[in-house]
Each structure stands twice: as structure tokens, then as C-alpha cells.
Design an enzyme around this catalytic site. Structure first.
Site, short mmCIF file in Angstrom:
data_model
loop_
_atom_site.label_atom_id
_atom_site.label_comp_id
_atom_site.label_asym_id
_atom_site.label_seq_id
_atom_site.Cartn_x
_atom_site.Cartn_y
_atom_site.Cartn_z
N GLU A 329 0.88 -1.18 0.00
CA GLU A 329 0.00 0.00 0.00
C GLU A 329 0.91 1.22 0.00
OE1 GLU A 329 -3.07 -0.37 -0.62
OE2 GLU A 329 -2.98 -2.53 -0.39
N CYS A 363 -1.91 8.64 4.63
CA CYS A 363 -1.92 8.36 3.20
C CYS A 363 -3.25 8.78 2.59
CB CYS A 363 -1.68 6.88 2.97
SG CYS A 363 -2.62 5.90 4.12
P1 NAD Z 1 9.03 5.56 3.15
O1 NAD Z 1 8.83 5.06 1.78
O2 NAD Z 1 10.05 6.60 3.41
O3 NAD Z 1 9.40 4.33 4.11
C1 NAD Z 1 8.59 3.18 4.19
C2 NAD Z 1 9.46 2.02 4.62
O4 NAD Z 1 10.35 1.69 3.55
C3 NAD Z 1 10.33 2.32 5.84
O5 NAD Z 1 10.41 1.19 6.66
C4 NAD Z 1 11.68 2.64 5.20
O6 NAD Z 1 12.76 2.44 6.06
C5 NAD Z 1 11.69 1.66 4.04
N1 NAD Z 1 12.61 2.03 2.97
C6 NAD Z 1 13.03 3.28 2.63
N2 NAD Z 1 13.88 3.20 1.59
C7 NAD Z 1 14.00 1.89 1.26
C8 NAD Z 1 14.74 1.17 0.29
N3 NAD Z 1 15.51 1.79 -0.59
N4 NAD Z 1 14.60 -0.17 0.24
C9 NAD Z 1 13.79 -0.80 1.10
N5 NAD Z 1 13.09 -0.19 2.07
C10 NAD Z 1 13.18 1.15 2.15
O7 NAD Z 1 7.59 6.03 3.67
P2 NAD Z 1 7.21 6.77 5.03
O8 NAD Z 1 7.69 8.18 4.96
O9 NAD Z 1 7.55 5.95 6.21
O10 NAD Z 1 5.62 6.75 4.91
C11 NAD Z 1 4.93 7.66 4.13
C12 NAD Z 1 4.51 7.04 2.81
O11 NAD Z 1 3.74 5.89 3.07
C13 NAD Z 1 3.61 7.95 2.00
O12 NAD Z 1 3.95 7.86 0.64
C14 NAD Z 1 2.21 7.40 2.26
O13 NAD Z 1 1.29 7.70 1.25
C15 NAD Z 1 2.50 5.94 2.38
N6 NAD Z 1 1.48 5.26 3.14
C16 NAD Z 1 0.53 4.57 2.45
C17 NAD Z 1 -0.48 3.91 3.14
C18 NAD Z 1 -1.53 3.14 2.39
O14 NAD Z 1 -2.28 2.40 3.01
N7 NAD Z 1 -1.63 3.30 1.08
C19 NAD Z 1 -0.52 3.96 4.53
C20 NAD Z 1 0.48 4.66 5.20
C21 NAD Z 1 1.48 5.30 4.49
#
Ligand code: NAD
Length: 578
Positions: A329, A363
Site C-alpha cells: 500500500e 496516506c
Molecule cells: P518511506 O517510503 O520513506 O518508508 C517506508 C518504509 O520503507 C520504511 O520502513 C523505510 O525504512 C523503508 N525504505 C526506505 N527506503 C527503502 C529502500 N531503498 N529499500 C527498502 N526499504 C526502504 O515512507 P514513510 O515516509 O515511512 O511513509 C509515508 C509514505 O507511506 C507515504 O507515501 C504514504 O502515502 C505511504 N502510506 C501509504 C499507506 C496506504 O495504506 N496506502 C498507509 C500509510 C502510508
């Protein structure tokens, strides 16, 4: 046991034979003790949404959460990795940054190296056999216990850790880290039972059964900062279905992640079933994805990271023993669309709450609005009055509706877009627009008005307290529907406001694929487990709806079993007769 097998109807006469066979079978096989523990079709307690406590002045919950908040804030933590039964401290650490007070020393968390990630995978695989074989009702009992622990003794610890570590006011913490997570645990147990109850038909000659096996190998959960409930549910949902998990929380959620691990332990999740590793996300992910036993990923976070992970899985497809399940998501650019028949005050309130609660870091938060010119004067008046009445500051002060954004990266990004809007001709700041990072990452809730429906802040996910409004000519409703549908790559949430039923029907149809969670006369945030299963498509994710049966189905691999009681002894069919 991983299914409630429908008793075959017409062969009751043979039941003694069957139990006899089962008796022989269990004696001679290597099957573990747990497999034969189920002695009933147990009913899971009916799941009900956890009531949201008020925290109004004078309530016991307000007193308790503030006391717990102070205790946590004044204690430096040292958060280990959780690998099997071990709390691993590597000595390589990172500072926990408190968003509303970035110079405050809250302590540290340990960073995994390659060795620890591999150990976490091994620990999961070691726990696999016994866990997958454990009777379903025992797994359900563990997570139902987790729900009760969270509803009771752990509630304020979880809320306070979320308030401090993720910058949420008490209401935002309560609906997330307490209520939604409790709901995930309880509803998922019920959904698991419903799945196991789905059994095929049988006839006089054979008993057909479906066994809902856990996936072979281990699962990887990668979770975002913004919801403690998502962070805990992403490893918990596959684990409930009999899987073992390596969980990598966000660096900006570690304070509450530790409390989540404490709840899992207190509830009796066996060692190794959920292993928590923190550290460099790319390095951890690469090692996990290199394992032939990688069985799937349960991800929530930004779109680009998910796409990157998907590509890496594709590149390694020949290494895996099974096709990995990919569930993610991701981002959104969620809309509010008002028809000229809408009520201005209702629209303004939906923007105030939908765009600014938790600083727009949901989100589902509204970030682009399409309003008819005829309603703008009235909506603007209400909206500006609302925004000017918001108090902003530390989550400890319960009068604050607005708190900090999560980290400096987010602060800098938001400040850049706000400054750009101040400079750009196509945009004007209606209210807000100030940023202050002297003590915490504070960004004023900001409303931008643009004459260009494709202005950058109408299309880019900013993930902060910034909403952009485009005004359309009242008679251009149909064109506006097309605009809403086509000007974003995402498809997560959206809301339409109208008093005209024909307009509602028109919008529902025109925007069918623009939002996986579509709201009629309501703000686009605040989905509740069991009521509005959550998720979007297009660039917003695989839409496997967290907290639903559909999601749990991704973590099992059904096995169809046909048992014939009197097998054939002659290959010839009647048509071969002379
Ligand atoms: P993010 O993408 O920065 O991080 C998400 C996760 O991915 C973290 O655990 C992070 O450490 C990891 N990550 C970061 N870079 C990575 C890489 N290169 N390889 C593997 N893993 C990596 O997101 P965030 O700032 O924590 O959350 C906000 C984002 O999440 C927004 O885009 C929001 O829309 C989305 N979100 C979506 C939903 C949904 O249900 N659609 C719900 C909550 C948040």
C-alpha cells in the site's frame, strides 16, 4: 489444523472407519503434537470496534496517558534488535529524534549489520515448523490476547510512545495505536475463522477438504512511520495465518515499535515468529530479497520504494523457491470534490479535518480540492477561520490540534513547496505558509489556491499539512470529473460532496477507479477496520485491503485434499463395454 473441514453429508455410516484411519495415520507419521489439538469448531469472539476514549479534561485516561508520556519522555531508551529469543545490541546505533523537540535526548536504537539480518531470517525459519503446525485457535488466542493487552495495560504506553516518537496528539494516537491496532488483531482472528470455514462440496464417494497452509519460507514486513497500527499489523497478519516474519520498521517509528514487540511477547508470540531488525533499509532489504526462502513482502510506504523493491524481486525471480507474494500500500494524492449543490460548511470542515489532522501525514489525507466558484467565498470564510483557530505545538499540551511533521527531510520538502507557491504566479497562499524548525519540525497548516489544475502541488504527494484548491466554473462539472480522474497517478482515497443525488451517482461512476476508498459527503480519512477496508490501486498499491479477508488470503496457500473411501479397482469405464 488449517481448515474447518465440512463433514461429508451422506457417508455418516463410514465415520467410524475414518476416525480409525486417522488414528493409524497419526501414530505412524511425524506430525507434531500440535496438529491434533483441535477438538471442536471454535467460534472466535465476535469482533467489535474498540471504543475511542475521549481524553476530555478530568477523565482517568487523560491523567494516565500524561503520566506515562512524562515517564517515557524522561527515560532514555536503548532499543535492541529482536532476533529469536535474543535482544541484540550491535553497538552501532542511531539517535531517536523526537519531532517536536529535536534536541531532546530520547536515547538510541541499534542498527543491524548483514550478520544480524541473516540471523533474523534463520531465526524465523527455525520457528516455522512448530508455528505453522500450531492449531489455528491457539494462534488466534495469542493475537486476541494481544488485543486485550493493548486495550488494557499497554494502551497508554503505546499511545504515549506514538505521541512522542511520531508527533501525534492524543486523539490521533488513540485512534491509531490503540483502537485500530486492537481492531486489526480482533477482526483478523474472525476473518481467519471465516476463511478456514470456506470448504468445498463433497459427495458420496469422497470427502473434499481445503487446507489453508502458511506460505513456505518467511515473510518480510516493511512498515511506514505514520501508523503504529500498520507497523504492527503488517507482521502480525501473516503471522496469524501461520507464517514467520522478519519485520523492518521505519527509523521514525522505533519508539512505538519497541512497545509493539513487548505486546507480542506478553501475548505469547513464540520467539522467532516475528523478528524485528532496524537499520539501513536498502542493505536489510537486499539481504532479505537474496534469500531463496523469501516468500513475500507486506509493505506500506512510498510508491518509489515499493517499485524499487518490486523490481529487485523480479530480478531475483529465479532464486526463489516459490513466487513471492507482493503486497504493498503506497502513496496517494487524495481529493475532495464539491458539487455546486454541496453545503459549504460541510466541505470546509472536511478540508480542515481531512487535510490537516496528523499534519496531513495520513496516506488518505486530502491534498487536492476541486471547488465550484459559486461556493468559494463561503467555504473560504469557514476554512480560514478553522485554520486560524488551530493550536500547534507539543503533543503533551492537549490543546494542540496540530503537532510537528515527522522529520527534517519532510520539513525541508514542505518548506520548499510552500516557498515556491509564494513565488509562483499561478499560486497564492490563502492561509498559513510559515515554517519553524528552531525546536521541532513545525509547518503551519497551509492552504494554496491555484488557477492551474495541474500546478505541482495539485499532483505531487507532499505528505504534510498543505492542501491545494482549484476553483472550477459551476457549469464545468463534467469536465472537472475528468480532471479529477486523470490528473493523478494515484488512486487511494477521494470524497465527493453534493446534495444532488444525480451528481453523486455521476461522480461515483466517473471516479470509479480514482479511489479505492470513496467517500460521499464525508472526509476522505478515518477508515475503520471491518467497516471501510482500506487500500487503493493505480500507483497507490496492490489494494489488498489491510484488515480484511482479502489481505489474509495473500498469506496462505490452499491445499485441496480429496479423500476417496472406496478407491476404484478396475480401469475400464462403462463406455468401453462390448
Ligand atoms: P518511506 O517510503 O520513506 O518508508 C517506508 C518504509 O520503507 C520504511 O520502513 C523505510 O525504512 C523503508 N525504505 C526506505 N527506503 C527503502 C529502500 N531503498 N529499500 C527498502 N526499504 C526502504 O515512507 P514513510 O515516509 O515511512 O511513509 C509515508 C509514505 O507511506 C507515504 O507515501 C504514504 O502515502 C505511504 N502510506 C501509504 C499507506 C496506504 O495504506 N496506502 C498507509 C500509510 C502510508
Amino acid at each position: 489444523m488449517s481448515g474447518f473441514y465440512a463433514p461429508f453429508e451422506k457417508l455418516i455410516v463410514l465415520s467410524s472407519q475414518i476416525s480409525l484411519k486417522m488414528g493409524n495415520f497419526t501414530k505412524n507419521s511425524e506430525i507434531t503434537k500440535q496438529d491434533i489439538m483441535g477438538k471442536g469448531f471454535y467460534k472466535v469472539p465476535t469482533a467489535k470496534n474498540e471504543p475511542v476514549k475521549s481524553y476530555a479534561p478530568g477523565t482517568p485516561e487523560r491523567e494516565l496517558v500524561l503520566k506515562t508520556y512524562k515517564e517515557i519522555f524522561n527515560t532514555k531508551v536503548d532499543i535492541p534488535l529482536y532476533i529469536g529469543a535474543e535482544e541484540v545490541r550491535t553497538g552501532k546505533t542511531a539517535k531517536i529524534v523526537v519531532p517536536h523537540d529535536h534536541q531532546h535526548d530520547q536515547g538510541q536504537y541499534h542498527l543491524a549489520g548483514e550478520k544480524e539480518v541473516k540471523a533474523a531470517i534463520q531465526s524465523a525459519l527455525k520457528a516455522k515448523k512448530a508455528w505453522a503446525a500450531l492449531a489455528w485457535e491457539q494462534r488466534a488466542a495469542i493475537f486476541l490476547k494481544a488485543a486485550d493487552l493493548l486495550a488494557g495495560p499497554f494502551r497508554q504506553r503505546m499511545n504515549a510512545a506514538t505521541m512522542i516518537g511520531q508527533g501525534k496528539n492524543i486523539f490521533q494516537a488513540e485512534i491509531d495505536s490503540a483502537c485500530e491496532l486492537i481492531d486489526f488483531f480482533r477482526f483478523n482472528a474472525e476473518f481467519m475463522a471465516e476463511i478456514y470455514n470456506e470448504q468445498p462440496q463433497s459427495d458420496e464417494t469422497a470427502w473434499n477438504r481445503t487446507e489453508y497452509r502458511a506460505l513456505e519460507g518467511f515473510l518480510y514486513a516493511v512498515t511506514p512511520f505514520n501508523f503504529t497500527s500498520i507497523a504492527a499489523n503488517l507482521p502480525a497478519a501473516p503471522a496469524l495465518m501461520g507464517n514467520v516474519v522478519v519485520w523492518k520498521p521505519s527509523d521514525s517509528q522505533v519508539l512505538s515499535a519497541q512497545v509493539v514487540m513487548e505486546v507480542f511477547q506478553a501475548a505469547g508470540v513464540p520467539d522467532g515468529v516475528i523478528n524485528m531488525v532496524t537499520g539501513d533499509p536498502e542493505m536489510i532489504t537486499n539481504i532479505v530479497l537474496d534469500s531463496p526462502d523469501f516468500a513475500g513482502i507486506h509493505y506500506t510506504g512510498s510508491t518509489q520504494v515499493f517499485k524499487g523493491i518490486w523490481k529487485k524481486i523480479g530480478e531475483r525471480i529465479d532464486t526463489y523457491k516459490s513466487y513471492p507474494r507482493i503486497v504493498g500500500e503506497t502513496g496517494g494524492k487524495d481529493f475532495i470534490l464539491a458539487h455546486p449543490s454541496a453545503d459549504a460548511k460541510q466541505v470546509a470542515t472536511a478540508i480542515s479535518r481531512g487535510a490537516f489532522e496528523y499534519q496531513g501525514q495520513k496516506c488518505s489525507a486530502a491534498s487536492r480540492c476541486y471547488l465550484p466558484k459559486s461556493l468559494w467565498t463561503a467555504i473560504k470564510e469557514y476554512l480560514v477561520a478553522d485554520v486560524q483557530s488551530f493550536k500547534m505545538g507539543s503533543p503533551e499540551d492537549m490543546g494542540n490540534f496540530i503537532n510537528p511533521v515527522i522529520h527534517e527531510r519532510s520539513f525541508n520538502k514542505l518548506e520548499k513547496y510552500i516557498n515556491q507557491a509564494k513565488a509562483d504566479e499561478q499560486a497564492e497562499i490563502v492561509v498559513g505558509g510559515n515554517c519553524d524548525k528552531s525546536k521541532g519540525w513545525f509547518v503551519e497548516p497551509t492552504v494554496i489556491l491555484t488557477q492551474d489544475p495541474h500546478y505541482t502541488t495539485m499532483e505531487t504527494e507532499l505528505f504534510g499539512p498543505v492542501v491545494t484548491i482549484y476553483l472550477y466554473e459551476d457549469q464545468q462539472w463534467e469536465q472537472t470529473l475528468k480532471l479529477v480522474d486523470s490528473s493523478s497517478i494515484y488512486g487511494l482515497t477521494g470524497a465527493v460532496f453534493s446534495q444532488d443525488r444525480y451528481a453523486i451517482v455521476e461522480a461515483s461512476k466517473a471516479l470509479e477507479n480514482a479511489a479505492g476508498n470513496f467517500y460521499i459527503n464525508d472526509k476522505p480519512t478515518g477508515a475503520v477496520v471491518g467497516k471501510q477496508p482500506f487500500g487503493g490501486s493505480r500507483a497507490s498499491g496492490t489494494n489488498d485491503k489491510a484488515g480484511s479477508k482479502a489481505n489474509l488470503m495473500r498469506w496462505i496457500s490452499p491445499r485441496s485434499i480429496k479423500e476417496t473411501f472406496v478407491p476404484a479397482t478396475d480401469y475400464r469405464y462403462p463406455f468401453l463395454g462390448e
